[in-house]
Design a protein around this motif. Structure first.
Motif, PDB file in Angstrom:
ATOM      1  N   THR A 151      -8.503   2.757  15.681  1.00 40.50           N
ATOM      2  CA  THR A 151      -7.914   2.355  14.355  1.00 40.50           C
ATOM      3  C   THR A 151      -7.655   0.618  14.943  1.00 40.50           C
ATOM      4  OG1 THR A 151      -7.621   4.104  13.484  1.00 40.50           O
ATOM      5  CG2 THR A 151      -6.749   2.200  12.418  1.00 40.50           C
ATOM      6  N   LYS A 152      -8.325  -0.211  13.990  1.00 37.75           N
ATOM      7  CA  LYS A 152      -8.090  -1.549  14.260  1.00 37.75           C
ATOM      8  C   LYS A 152      -7.219  -2.411  13.048  1.00 37.75           C
ATOM      9  CE  LYS A 152      -9.999  -1.328  18.254  1.00 37.75           C
ATOM     10  NZ  LYS A 152     -11.049  -2.175  18.665  1.00 37.75           N
ATOM     11  N   ALA A 153      -7.014  -1.923  11.859  1.00 37.52           N
ATOM     12  CA  ALA A 153      -6.347  -2.554  10.904  1.00 37.52           C
ATOM     13  C   ALA A 153      -6.114  -1.710   9.654  1.00 37.52           C
ATOM     14  CB  ALA A 153      -7.472  -3.826  10.366  1.00 37.52           C
ATOM     15  N   LEU A 154      -5.111  -2.070   8.956  1.00 33.19           N
ATOM     16  CA  LEU A 154      -4.819  -1.386   7.608  1.00 33.19           C
ATOM     17  C   LEU A 154      -5.121  -2.335   6.321  1.00 33.19           C
ATOM     18  CD1 LEU A 154      -3.605   1.064   6.305  1.00 33.19           C
ATOM     19  CD2 LEU A 154      -1.351   0.286   6.695  1.00 33.19           C
ATOM     20  N   PHE A 155      -5.687  -2.022   5.537  1.00 33.28           N
ATOM     21  CA  PHE A 155      -6.029  -2.819   4.410  1.00 33.28           C
ATOM     22  C   PHE A 155      -5.717  -2.232   2.919  1.00 33.28           C
ATOM     23  CE2 PHE A 155      -8.740  -4.453   1.035  1.00 33.28           C
ATOM     24  CZ  PHE A 155      -9.189  -5.913   1.527  1.00 33.28           C
ATOM     25  N   GLY A 156      -5.397  -3.253   2.050  1.00 33.94           N
ATOM     26  CA  GLY A 156      -4.703  -2.884   0.559  1.00 33.94           C
ATOM     27  C   GLY A 156      -4.845  -4.057  -0.167  1.00 33.94           C
ATOM     28  N   GLU A 157      -4.754  -3.729  -1.208  1.00 31.86           N
ATOM     29  CA  GLU A 157      -4.411  -5.057  -2.272  1.00 31.86           C
ATOM     30  C   GLU A 157      -3.214  -4.953  -3.063  1.00 31.86           C
ATOM     31  OE1 GLU A 157      -9.219  -4.650  -3.775  1.00 31.86           O
ATOM     32  OE2 GLU A 157      -7.735  -4.314  -5.266  1.00 31.86           O
ATOM     33  N   THR A 158      -2.585  -6.108  -3.079  1.00 32.29           N
ATOM     34  CA  THR A 158      -1.320  -6.470  -3.656  1.00 32.29           C
ATOM     35  C   THR A 158      -1.332  -5.623  -5.010  1.00 32.29           C
ATOM     36  OG1 THR A 158      -1.421  -8.584  -2.741  1.00 32.29           O
ATOM     37  CG2 THR A 158       0.635  -8.010  -3.987  1.00 32.29           C
ATOM     38  N   GLU A 170       5.992  -3.562   2.146  1.00 33.44           N
ATOM     39  CA  GLU A 170       6.639  -3.352   3.363  1.00 33.44           C
ATOM     40  C   GLU A 170       6.499  -2.014   4.124  1.00 33.44           C
ATOM     41  OE1 GLU A 170      10.785  -5.642   3.377  1.00 33.44           O
ATOM     42  OE2 GLU A 170      11.010  -3.806   2.229  1.00 33.44           O
ATOM     43  N   LYS A 171       6.133  -0.845   3.200  1.00 34.21           N
ATOM     44  CA  LYS A 171       5.643   0.314   3.706  1.00 34.21           C
ATOM     45  C   LYS A 171       4.361   0.351   4.502  1.00 34.21           C
ATOM     46  CE  LYS A 171       3.859   3.692   1.297  1.00 34.21           C
ATOM     47  NZ  LYS A 171       3.491   4.805   0.578  1.00 34.21           N
ATOM     48  N   PHE A 172       3.465  -0.361   3.943  1.00 35.68           N
ATOM     49  CA  PHE A 172       2.203  -0.456   4.599  1.00 35.68           C
ATOM     50  C   PHE A 172       2.260  -1.247   5.842  1.00 35.68           C
ATOM     51  CE2 PHE A 172       0.143   2.058   1.594  1.00 35.68           C
ATOM     52  CZ  PHE A 172      -1.213   1.934   1.738  1.00 35.68           C
ATOM     53  N   ALA A 173       3.039  -2.321   5.929  1.00 40.09           N
ATOM     54  CA  ALA A 173       3.317  -3.110   7.191  1.00 40.09           C
ATOM     55  C   ALA A 173       4.164  -2.380   8.311  1.00 40.09           C
ATOM     56  CB  ALA A 173       4.316  -4.387   6.868  1.00 40.09           C
ATOM     57  N   ARG A 174       4.978  -1.325   7.932  1.00 40.29           N
ATOM     58  CA  ARG A 174       5.638  -0.657   8.912  1.00 40.29           C
ATOM     59  C   ARG A 174       4.320   0.153   9.470  1.00 40.29           C
ATOM     60  NH1 ARG A 174       9.565  -0.173   5.075  1.00 40.29           N
ATOM     61  NH2 ARG A 174       8.900   1.817   4.334  1.00 40.29           N
ATOM     62  N   ILE A 175       3.710   0.894   8.816  1.00 37.38           N
ATOM     63  CA  ILE A 175       2.679   1.801   9.124  1.00 37.38           C
ATOM     64  C   ILE A 175       1.631   1.012  10.272  1.00 37.38           C
ATOM     65  CG2 ILE A 175       0.668   3.335   8.569  1.00 37.38           C
ATOM     66  CD1 ILE A 175       2.363   3.859   5.801  1.00 37.38           C
ATOM     67  N   ALA A 176       1.417  -0.070   9.752  1.00 35.86           N
ATOM     68  CA  ALA A 176       0.136  -0.817  10.402  1.00 35.86           C
ATOM     69  C   ALA A 176       0.833  -1.145  11.825  1.00 35.86           C
ATOM     70  CB  ALA A 176       0.006  -2.131   9.837  1.00 35.86           C
ATOM     71  N   HIS A 177       2.063  -1.855  11.796  1.00 36.21           N
ATOM     72  CA  HIS A 177       2.692  -2.220  13.083  1.00 36.21           C
ATOM     73  C   HIS A 177       3.145  -1.043  13.912  1.00 36.21           C
ATOM     74  CE1 HIS A 177       3.698  -6.106  10.489  1.00 36.21           C
ATOM     75  NE2 HIS A 177       2.393  -5.923  10.959  1.00 36.21           N
ATOM     76  N   HIS A 179       1.400   1.339  14.469  1.00 36.88           N
ATOM     77  CA  HIS A 179       0.218   1.873  15.321  1.00 36.88           C
ATOM     78  C   HIS A 179      -0.371   0.469  15.884  1.00 36.88           C
ATOM     79  CE1 HIS A 179       0.530   5.167  12.482  1.00 36.88           C
ATOM     80  NE2 HIS A 179      -0.013   5.890  13.285  1.00 36.88           N
ATOM     81  N   GLY A 180       0.278  -0.420  16.016  1.00 39.15           N
ATOM     82  CA  GLY A 180      -0.191  -1.705  16.937  1.00 39.15           C
ATOM     83  C   GLY A 180      -1.415  -2.562  16.186  1.00 39.15           C
ATOM     84  N   VAL A 181      -1.505  -2.414  14.874  1.00 39.09           N
ATOM     85  CA  VAL A 181      -2.623  -3.117  14.165  1.00 39.09           C
ATOM     86  C   VAL A 181      -2.177  -4.073  13.010  1.00 39.09           C
ATOM     87  CG1 VAL A 181      -4.191  -1.302  14.903  1.00 39.09           C
ATOM     88  CG2 VAL A 181      -3.183  -1.355  12.525  1.00 39.09           C
ATOM     89  N   PRO A 182      -2.803  -5.074  12.746  1.00 41.61           N
ATOM     90  CA  PRO A 182      -2.353  -5.951  11.730  1.00 41.61           C
ATOM     91  C   PRO A 182      -2.623  -5.277  10.127  1.00 41.61           C
ATOM     92  CG  PRO A 182      -4.492  -6.671  12.344  1.00 41.61           C
ATOM     93  CD  PRO A 182      -4.104  -5.636  13.218  1.00 41.61           C
ATOM     94  N   ALA A 236      -3.649  -6.123  23.687  1.00 38.05           N
ATOM     95  CA  ALA A 236      -4.879  -6.640  24.177  1.00 38.05           C
ATOM     96  C   ALA A 236      -5.944  -5.520  24.191  1.00 38.05           C
ATOM     97  CB  ALA A 236      -4.477  -7.385  25.407  1.00 38.05           C
ATOM     98  N   ASP A 237      -5.600  -4.304  24.574  1.00 37.52           N
ATOM     99  CA  ASP A 237      -6.789  -3.650  24.700  1.00 37.52           C
ATOM    100  C   ASP A 237      -7.480  -3.097  23.258  1.00 37.52           C
ATOM    101  OD1 ASP A 237      -4.298  -2.255  23.907  1.00 37.52           O
ATOM    102  OD2 ASP A 237      -4.894  -0.275  24.431  1.00 37.52           O
ATOM    103  N   LYS A 238      -6.760  -3.438  22.296  1.00 36.78           N
ATOM    104  CA  LYS A 238      -7.339  -2.922  20.874  1.00 36.78           C
ATOM    105  C   LYS A 238      -8.208  -3.873  20.461  1.00 36.78           C
ATOM    106  CE  LYS A 238      -4.064   0.374  18.745  1.00 36.78           C
ATOM    107  NZ  LYS A 238      -5.235   1.134  18.320  1.00 36.78           N
TER     108      LYS A 238
END
Length: 427
Positions: A151-158, A170-177, A179-182, A236-238
């Motif tokens: 998995t390389k990213a998490l996406f959503g609409e404001t 903020e919840k989505f940012a915590r989840i993404a980070h 797992h080491g993705v933007p 970097a590996d991702k």
């Protein structure tokens, strides 16, 4: 220069950012309607092609008009850089494809624009990029379970289109980070006037500039903005496309050469070079005119929409209304947090009856137009199940938060009494 812009208020940035004319230069952003740019010798051109110097040589990669407008949007969002694209669809494609390739995966909130849902769920799969749609109301643990090693990213609409749901950034940012993705956020509906996702942990923002930013339905466009905050080297590996040598540029590594501008440089130098989804300089010029009044229009859109939402919620012929400005709305608390000045002018609602009831109502409107558009100065209406989302199955519609009776009303900046009168007579 960059710091001075960030210290200015948003209203000033709307008018002033991106273009600072020198003595005797055009006060208005000029239209560089040219494909090419002249240089005096071969070495200067060679340095541009090798990314050793910044400059213009072919409009497919960059153009002074486009870049001035992109700088304005970057300043409004508080990002380190931005790039205009030929549409919002292109912006979302580029934002994902810049860090995903065949064999990769990303996670998406299911309540998103139908065109984006199709892009992610159908077209990208043909390129070997898979995605998993998740319920944005699910717990962090449930959403986290959708992540995979690739998995390389998490996406959503404001604010989702057309369901008008508010994302817990903020919840989505915590989840993404975790797992080491933007976290990539489509901020089209609120615009940076009403929400700046970078301040809540998002890493990359996209826009369909066709909507409120333009505001007058004159051009189709998009934009990708990078916060510069995500540490690509730490993962970097991702992200080998950013952290390992690019042989198409003699082995340069974007993160090592460009630092916080790595993502944006790769987006321009590699994706725009190869796919070419550029806006014309004239379209960028029209977009800039819209941006100059964005702060004024968004306030009026929200004021009018609040009154229309209150009117609809009080009418016995209306089955339901989804607008986060209403105190009994399920997203009202999230809106108070992320959108204290209002969300946008778009309202989702349904009438008592069936799908045909919605269609008869829309066909009875006189001033309010049925158009395949949203978020401009004129009030307009659409029935997503019949129009923008008709390619989705009933199950997919439900997953995306779209009921068969959902009417998307985009409230404009006309006198609200005239808007209400047209709705009243159509009801």
């Amino acid at each position: 220069m960059e710091k001075k812009q960030k210290q200015k208020h948003l209203a000033t940035l709307c008018v002033q950012a991106g273009w600072e004319p020198k003595n005797g230069e055009s006060r208005i952003v000029p239209i560089y309607q040219s494909t090419t740019f002249k240089y005096d010798n071969t070495d200067e051109m060679s340095d541009l092609f090798d990314l050793k110097k910044a400059g213009y040589f072919y409009t497919r990669l960059s153009n002074p008009t486009n870049d001035a407008v992109a700088r304005k949007i970057a300043a409004l969002e508080g990002g380190v850089g931005a790039m205009l694209t030929s549409s919002g669809q292109a912006a979302n494609f580029y934002a994902i494809f810049n860090i995903c390739e065949a064999g990769d995966h990303f996670v998406v909130a299911s309540e998103i624009y139908g065109g984006t849902y199709n892009l992610f769920g159908v077209s990208l799969k043909k390129l070997g990029i898979d995605c998993t749609f998740v319920n944005q109301d699910a717990s962090e643990e449930e959403i986290g379970a959708a992540f995979r090693p690739n998995t390389k990213a998490l996406f959503g609409e404001t604010v989702s289109n057309p369901g008008c749901r508010v994302l817990d950034i903020e919840k989505f940012a915590r989840i993404a980070h975790s797992h080491g993705v933007p976290l990539i956020i489509d901020n089209t509906f609120p615009t940076p006037i009403n929400c700046r996702p970078f301040e809540w942990g998002a890493d990359i923002v996209t826009h369909s500039t066709t909507k409120y930013m333009d505001g007058h339905a004159t051009q189709v466009g998009g934009c990708v903005v990078d916060s510069g905050n995500f540490d690509w080297e730490a993962h970097a590996d991702k992200f080998p496309g950013l952290t390992t040598p690019d042989e198409s540029y003699h082995g340069l590594t974007y993160t090592k050469t460009f630092g916080k501008m790595a993502y944006m440089t790769k987006l321009t130098a590699q994706l725009m070079r190869d796919f070419g989804c550029i806006p014309s300089p004239h379209n960028a010029f029209l977009l800039n005119i819209g941006l100059e009044t964005l702060h004024l229009r968004m306030q009026r859109h929200c004021e009018n929409a609040q009154k229309v939402a209150e009117f609809l919620s009080a009418d016995e012929r209306v089955a339901w209304v989804n607008y986060s400005g209403l105190k009994d709305n399920r997203d009202h608390q999230l809106a108070q947090k992320y959108l204290p000045n209002g969300s946008c002018g778009v309202i989702a609602f349904g009438l008592k009856g069936d799908r045909q009831t919605a269609i008869r109502f829309m066909d009875s409107l006189k001033m309010i137009a049925i158009v395949t558009h949203v978020a401009d100065a004129r009030t307009c209406v659409l029935h997503p199940a019949s129009h923008t989302h008709r390619q989705l199955s009933d199950e997919q519609l439900r997953d995306a938060g779209i009921a068969p009776d959902l009417i998307r009303l985009s409230v404009g900046i006309e006198d609200v009494e005239d808007i209400l009168a047209d709705i009243q007579q159509a009801l």
